[in-house]
Design a protein around this motif. Structure first.
Motif, short mmCIF file in Angstrom:
data_model
loop_
_atom_site.label_atom_id
_atom_site.label_comp_id
_atom_site.label_asym_id
_atom_site.label_seq_id
_atom_site.Cartn_x
_atom_site.Cartn_y
_atom_site.Cartn_z
N UNK A 279 54.03 41.64 44.96
CA UNK A 279 53.15 41.44 43.85
C UNK A 279 52.95 40.14 43.30
N UNK A 280 52.04 39.66 42.97
CA UNK A 280 51.71 38.27 42.51
C UNK A 280 50.61 38.30 41.38
N UNK A 281 50.52 37.05 40.57
CA UNK A 281 49.51 36.77 39.76
C UNK A 281 48.79 35.66 40.16
N UNK A 282 47.42 35.43 39.79
CA UNK A 282 46.64 34.22 40.13
C UNK A 282 46.91 33.83 41.40
N UNK A 283 47.31 32.59 41.54
CA UNK A 283 47.69 32.12 42.93
C UNK A 283 48.70 32.85 43.60
N UNK A 284 49.63 33.42 43.15
CA UNK A 284 50.61 34.34 43.51
C UNK A 284 49.87 35.73 44.03
#
Length: 542
Positions: free
Chosen positions: A226-231
């Motif tokens: 899981x990740x957010x934005x660049x992640x």
């Protein structure tokens, strides 16, 4: 929002696991018990690289600062990640390792506050693990990849603590550090040479997790990344990797992935590297390897100035289509090959771009002509028509509102929607959401901005006390939505399905209903929530 009996049962059960099984289960496969210098019983695991001693925190076994690759220093600066050589004896894993070198301003900004704090060091390739018990239970695993515009963030930030997911979901949670900014994203070319050193770090971390997580009570065949934005961009990029003949992970959660980024080619990336070399007064990578990292990071400020374009989200460092580590748009990797079989949960916030532009007085004064010029980049032959469509969609819209909605669509919403459409057309599992709850902070100018969903997903508002963008949220509404989202994420990680009682039925996204979950004061399953914008850009449907 009403209380969820099944969630209370899960909390009670996982709490019993955390407090009761932890110490009694430490003598399981790959685990042992040891007395710490303070006299407390500490969890110890035996790994191929050596023995690790963690700590007991809040009933969980926690291991911090665990090296997953060799330190990328000296001759290994701007080289692909290499295996860690291991260590003799017992390594203490009770303190976070340094974060990746990055820009830092005391006191932070008006939105997040801070996003990555000292200490910083090039020797940063470590990960952190939270588990109810280092036993042989084979729990589902969540690996979190932080965002930060490719220049900031850390797996050791309190915001991203794995505590809530591990305890509430009976999960093993891993957070990672990886190289950022110039140290992770510069490209130097050469025959057959790759770039994307950040990618090699993350790939090494996932391989480490697959090879070692069983010793921490995790199931190496049931990993969600899981990740957010660049992640989230990273999660998509990793989907195509299949070392040892099996997928590295089973499920993917992509929160606000900037899939609309135009990823530079090798030639374009070399041009950006030349700009950076000029700033440093260096002629090649050999000279750069002699430059102390603080000076390398400081040059990021000048890179912002040299690469910024009006009306675009500033990204001084970007991945590269190098043909070695990354040869296609990351979204394509979730459509074919090993990525096609990964279950996907994807979503965006309603006003993504307000994060970067909503508090900028320069943009607040933008004229219609300025914004029309920017709209023309996206709609070369229909700029006036598109401007009017955006204007009518938000009554009373100012030119800057049109601009922010356009940027939100260009970078986040419509590329995410396109991925959902394309996976649905192929019969691949995908669930979609839109985070709609606005924050009243800064007079409401941020609305439902980029990053706002993060504390709701982790359900840990106490860890976000430094974040100005949460000011003024109604605690009852805030906590109810957080409980719903947190439980959905746990359900998806555990089963591949985000549904749980008592939230409304959340169907997979398909080409008939286009079900998208609206996450707001009232959580609602909406049909074709972004249909207006999808129809404005017919190419999204293909």
């Amino acid at each position: 929002m009403t209380d969820d009996p099944s969630r209370r049962k899960l909390l009670k059960t996982s709490g019993m696991l955390a407090s009761g099984v932890l110490l009694s289960g430490l003598a399981g496969v790959g685990a042992a018990r040891a007395d710490s210098p303070t006299g407390e019983t500490s969890p110890v695991v035996e790994l191929p690289a050596g023995r690790l001693r963690g700590a007991v925190e809040g009933g969980l076994a926690v291991f911090k600062g665990v090296p997953y690759a060799a330190p990328p220093v000296g001759a290994l600066r701007w080289r692909p990640a290499e295996p860690h050589p291991g260590w003799p004896g017992t390594r203490e894993a009770t303190a976070f390792g340094p974060s990746a070198p990055q820009l830092y301003r005391e006191g932070g900004d008006q939105v997040l506050g801070t996003h990555g704090s000292p200490p910083f060091d090039e020797d940063c390739l470590t990960l952190n693990i939270w588990t109810p018990a280092a036993d042989s239970s084979k729990r589902p695993v969540m690996v979190w990849i932080h965002g930060g515009g490719f220049i900031s963030g850390s797996g050791s930030m309190p915001n991203y603590s794995g505590e809530t997911f591990a305890r509430d979901g009976d999960l093993v949670v891993v957070t990672i550090n990886y190289r950022l900014g110039p140290l992770g994203y510069l490209y130097f070319g050469g025959d057959g040479a790759g770039g994307n050193f950040w990618f090699t770090d993350q790939l090494a971390a996932l391989r480490w997790v697959q090879d070692n997580v069983a010793a921490f009570g995790g199931d190496p065949d049931n990993i969600t990344v899981a990740g957010q934005s660049g992640g989230a961009f990273s999660v998509a990029a990793l989907a195509g990797a299949r070392p040892k003949g099996r997928p590295l992970f089973r499920r993917a959660i992509l929160q606000s992935p900037p899939l609309g980024l135009q990823i530079p080619t090798r030639a374009e990336s070399l041009q950006r590297t030349a700009t950076y070399l000029d700033i440093l007064g260096a002629k090649d990578v050999t000279e750069l390897r002699a430059v102390p990292w603080p000076r390398l990071i400081a040059a990021t400020l000048q890179m912002f100035g040299r690469t910024a374009r009006w009306g675009y989200w500033s990204t001084p460092f970007l991945p590269v289509l190098d043909g070695v580590t990354l040869d296609r748009d990351p979204a394509d990797l979730l459509l074919t090959g090993p990525g096609a079989d990964i279950d996907v949960l994807i979503g965006w916030t309603r006003e993504e771009a307000n994060f970067a532009f909503g508090l900028d007085e320069t943009y607040a004064a933008a004229t219609k002509d300025q914004v029309l010029a920017r709209v023309r980049d996206t709609f070369p032959s229909r700029a006036a028509e598109a401007y009017t469509a955006y204007e009518e969609a938000r009554p009373g819209a100012r030119p800057v509102d049109v601009l922010m909605d356009l940027i939100s669509d260009d970078l986040f919403r419509l590329p995410s929607l396109a991925l959902a459409e394309r996976r649905a057309a192929r019969g691949r599992a995908v669930w979609a959401y839109q985070f709609d709850l606005p924050t009243p902070a800064h007079g409401g100018r941020l609305a439902a901005a980029h990053c706002l969903e993060l504390p709701f997903v982790f359900n840990n508002f106490d860890k976000w006390s430094q974040a100005p963008f949460l000011a003024g949220l109604n605690p009852r509404v805030r906590d109810g939505l957080a409980a719903t989202m947190h439980a959905s994420w746990i359900s998806f990680i555990r089963t591949g399905d985000p549904n749980h009682h008592p939230m409304p039925r959340w169907d997979r996204y398909d080409r008939d209903s286009r079900t998208t979950m609206s996450l707001d004061t009232v959580t609602t399953a909406a049909g074709d929530l972004a249909g207006y914008w999808r129809r404005l850009r017919p190419a999204v449907a293909r």
